[in-house]
Each structure stands twice: as C-alpha cells, then as structure tokens.
Design a protein around this motif. Structure first.
Motif, PDB file in Angstrom:
ATOM      1  N   LYS A   9       0.817  -1.213   0.000  1.00 28.69           N
ATOM      2  CA  LYS A   9       0.000   0.000   0.000  1.00 28.69           C
ATOM      3  C   LYS A   9       0.859   1.275   0.000  1.00 28.69           C
ATOM      4  CE  LYS A   9      -4.088  -1.973   2.327  1.00 28.69           C
ATOM      5  NZ  LYS A   9      -4.969  -1.780   3.520  1.00 28.69           N
ATOM      6  N   HIS A  52     -16.896  -1.859   1.535  1.00 31.09           N
ATOM      7  CA  HIS A  52     -16.810  -0.948   2.689  1.00 31.09           C
ATOM      8  C   HIS A  52     -17.549   0.372   2.458  1.00 31.09           C
ATOM      9  CE1 HIS A  52     -14.149  -3.611   4.773  1.00 31.09           C
ATOM     10  NE2 HIS A  52     -13.224  -3.549   3.838  1.00 31.09           N
ATOM     11  N   LEU A  61     -10.130   5.937   3.559  1.00 35.41           N
ATOM     12  CA  LEU A  61      -9.466   4.786   2.937  1.00 35.41           C
ATOM     13  C   LEU A  61      -9.203   5.050   1.451  1.00 35.41           C
ATOM     14  CD1 LEU A  61      -8.519   1.795   3.030  1.00 35.41           C
ATOM     15  CD2 LEU A  61     -10.921   1.128   2.705  1.00 35.41           C
ATOM     16  N   ARG A  85      -2.557 -14.144   5.167  1.00 29.01           N
ATOM     17  CA  ARG A  85      -3.213 -13.377   6.249  1.00 29.01           C
ATOM     18  C   ARG A  85      -2.415 -13.522   7.553  1.00 29.01           C
ATOM     19  NH1 ARG A  85      -7.284  -9.977   4.690  1.00 29.01           N
ATOM     20  NH2 ARG A  85      -8.290 -10.221   6.717  1.00 29.01           N
ATOM     21  N   THR A  91      -5.414  -6.252  11.129  1.00 31.65           N
ATOM     22  CA  THR A  91      -5.614  -4.952  10.464  1.00 31.65           C
ATOM     23  C   THR A  91      -4.943  -3.815  11.231  1.00 31.65           C
ATOM     24  OG1 THR A  91      -7.768  -5.752   9.712  1.00 31.65           O
ATOM     25  CG2 THR A  91      -7.386  -3.386   9.579  1.00 31.65           C
ATOM     26  N   ARG A 102       2.632  -6.301   9.257  1.00 31.07           N
ATOM     27  CA  ARG A 102       1.992  -5.088   9.780  1.00 31.07           C
ATOM     28  C   ARG A 102       2.597  -4.672  11.118  1.00 31.07           C
ATOM     29  NH1 ARG A 102      -4.138  -6.684   7.851  1.00 31.07           N
ATOM     30  NH2 ARG A 102      -4.187  -5.431   5.940  1.00 31.07           N
ATOM     31  N   LYS A 109      -4.173   1.843  11.600  1.00 32.56           N
ATOM     32  CA  LYS A 109      -5.214   0.951  11.116  1.00 32.56           C
ATOM     33  C   LYS A 109      -5.505   1.160   9.626  1.00 32.56           C
ATOM     34  CE  LYS A 109      -9.330  -0.784  13.420  1.00 32.56           C
ATOM     35  NZ  LYS A 109     -10.331  -0.512  14.447  1.00 32.56           N
ATOM     36  N   VAL A 114      -0.006  -3.284   3.886  1.00 29.69           N
ATOM     37  CA  VAL A 114      -0.291  -4.392   2.964  1.00 29.69           C
ATOM     38  C   VAL A 114      -1.766  -4.778   3.018  1.00 29.69           C
ATOM     39  CG1 VAL A 114       1.986  -5.506   2.797  1.00 29.69           C
ATOM     40  CG2 VAL A 114       0.532  -5.964   4.784  1.00 29.69           C
ATOM     41  N   HIS A 115      -2.208  -5.359   1.927  1.00 28.48           N
ATOM     42  CA  HIS A 115      -3.558  -5.939   1.830  1.00 28.48           C
ATOM     43  C   HIS A 115      -3.434  -7.387   1.407  1.00 28.48           C
ATOM     44  CE1 HIS A 115      -7.657  -6.724   0.420  1.00 28.48           C
ATOM     45  NE2 HIS A 115      -7.078  -7.275  -0.634  1.00 28.48           N
TER      46      HIS A 115
HETATM   47  P1  ATP Z   1      -7.147  -5.734   3.903  1.00 29.42           P
HETATM   48  O1  ATP Z   1      -8.502  -6.038   3.306  1.00 29.42           O
HETATM   49  O2  ATP Z   1      -6.540  -4.457   3.420  1.00 29.42           O
HETATM   50  O3  ATP Z   1      -6.197  -6.877   3.978  1.00 29.42           O
HETATM   51  P2  ATP Z   1      -8.282  -6.221   6.387  1.00 29.42           P
HETATM   52  O4  ATP Z   1      -8.960  -7.382   5.773  1.00 29.42           O
HETATM   53  O5  ATP Z   1      -7.419  -6.426   7.567  1.00 29.42           O
HETATM   54  O6  ATP Z   1      -7.416  -5.424   5.411  1.00 29.42           O
HETATM   55  P3  ATP Z   1     -10.748  -4.773   6.075  1.00 29.42           P
HETATM   56  O7  ATP Z   1     -11.693  -4.861   7.196  1.00 29.42           O
HETATM   57  O8  ATP Z   1     -11.025  -5.517   4.810  1.00 29.42           O
HETATM   58  O9  ATP Z   1      -9.327  -5.105   6.688  1.00 29.42           O
HETATM   59  O10 ATP Z   1     -10.534  -3.237   5.730  1.00 29.42           O
HETATM   60  C1  ATP Z   1      -9.856  -2.853   4.561  1.00 29.42           C
HETATM   61  C2  ATP Z   1      -8.897  -1.739   4.885  1.00 29.42           C
HETATM   62  O11 ATP Z   1      -9.625  -0.604   5.346  1.00 29.42           O
HETATM   63  C3  ATP Z   1      -7.913  -2.045   6.015  1.00 29.42           C
HETATM   64  O12 ATP Z   1      -6.772  -2.728   5.612  1.00 29.42           O
HETATM   65  C4  ATP Z   1      -7.582  -0.653   6.510  1.00 29.42           C
HETATM   66  O13 ATP Z   1      -6.608  -0.020   5.659  1.00 29.42           O
HETATM   67  C5  ATP Z   1      -8.909   0.062   6.373  1.00 29.42           C
HETATM   68  N1  ATP Z   1      -9.707  -0.023   7.602  1.00 29.42           N
HETATM   69  C6  ATP Z   1     -10.459  -1.063   8.015  1.00 29.42           C
HETATM   70  N2  ATP Z   1     -11.075  -0.816   9.169  1.00 29.42           N
HETATM   71  C7  ATP Z   1     -10.713   0.429   9.512  1.00 29.42           C
HETATM   72  C8  ATP Z   1     -11.030   1.279  10.607  1.00 29.42           C
HETATM   73  N3  ATP Z   1     -11.852   0.896  11.581  1.00 29.42           N
HETATM   74  N4  ATP Z   1     -10.464   2.498  10.622  1.00 29.42           N
HETATM   75  C9  ATP Z   1      -9.648   2.911   9.649  1.00 29.42           C
HETATM   76  N5  ATP Z   1      -9.312   2.160   8.575  1.00 29.42           N
HETATM   77  C10 ATP Z   1      -9.837   0.948   8.512  1.00 29.42           C
END
Ligand code: ATP
Length: 137
Positions: A9, A52, A61, A85, A91, A102, A109, A114-115
C-alpha cells in the motif's frame, strides 16, 4: 496451489519498503506469479473497496489508497490465502502479532502497509480486478 492478491500500500511504497516486503513473501514460500505498480484513481479505489462503502472510514481509505502508487502482486503457494493473512497480521498494527509484516512496518489501522484477500471468492475477484489471465505466469 492457491493464489491470493497482495497489495503493497501507499505508506509502504512511499517509505521504500517494496523490496523488503517482497523478500518476506519469498522467504515465507510464496511465489510471485504476477506484479505491477499503479497509481489508483478514485474510481478504482472505490471499486476495489466497494464492500466498505458507507462505512465511516471509507472516504479516508479511498483518499489514502489514491495518495501514492501501490504494488499489486499475485502470490502462489499451498494455502496461500490463509498463510498470507497470517504473515501480514491483524488490520490494526497494535494488535498484529510480533514478526508479522503489519507489526513491523504499518503506521496505523488505515496506513497498514499491505492488503491480502480474505477468502477464495475475494481472491478470485481481486486478482481479476488487476490482472488479465495473460499477465499471470
Ligand atoms: P485488507 O482487506 O486491506 O487486507 P483487512 O482485511 O485487515 O485489510 P478490512 O476490514 O477488509 O481489513 O478493511 C480494509 C482496509 O480498510 C484495512 O486494511 C484498513 O486499511 C482500512 N480499515 C479497516 N477498518 C478500519 C477502521 N476501523 N479504521 C480505519 N481504517 C480501517
């Protein structure tokens, strides 16, 4: 063998961490079978994170994901989705286990370096979002 989509990212690209992060993927047994850099448009970022839409963090985001280039890769190994994962960690970097990417590199957060795809159907959708079949080796 299973495939997963990885994104390095903007926060990590801006801090010149691409090489170190790719080395971690390879050291953990992932084969890089596709790779490209791109700077997402707002529409591309919104489409990628469509699930989202409507959440409080969505606008931030999208702003963040369009703030600098990213590197997208397709990684292949047995159990790639779950193992990736585990490698990246939670996250929120404060909750990510020691030794995870991470925990070692993420800033927050949102700016979490990385995703990774969270299951087989999202892996399929996300890989197709960025790569044509002919671009995957
Ligand atoms: P990714 O999908 O990026 O691997 P993840 O599965 O851990 O991350 P998701 O819940 O899918 O998390 O959220 C996607 C992305 O949105 C997160 O990686 C983060 O960058 C952002 N994000 C998620 N939750 C929050 C939050 N509560 N506040 C701020 N940013 C958030």
């Amino acid at each position: 063998l299973e495939q997963t989509l990885s994104i390095i990212k903007p926060d990590a690209v801006k801090r010149d961490l691409i090489g170190r992060i790719l080395a971690r993927f390879e050291a953990e047994g992932f084969r890089i079978v596709a790779a490209k850099m791109l700077h997402l448009s707002e529409a591309q970022a919104q489409g990628f994170y469509a699930e989202h839409e409507g959440k409080a963090f969505f606008a931030g985001l999208v702003d963040y994901m369009t703030s600098a280039p990213i590197m997208v890769t397709v990684l292949e190994k047995e159990n790639a989705i779950g193992d990736y994962r585990t490698l990246i960690g939670a996250t929120n970097p404060e909750e990510a286990a020691p030794g995870t990417i991470r925990r070692d590199f993420a800033l927050s957060k949102t700016q979490n370096s990385v995703h990774g795809s969270d299951g087989p159907s999202s892996a399929e959708r996300e890989i197709a979002y960025f790569f044509a079949e002919s671009e995957i080796c």
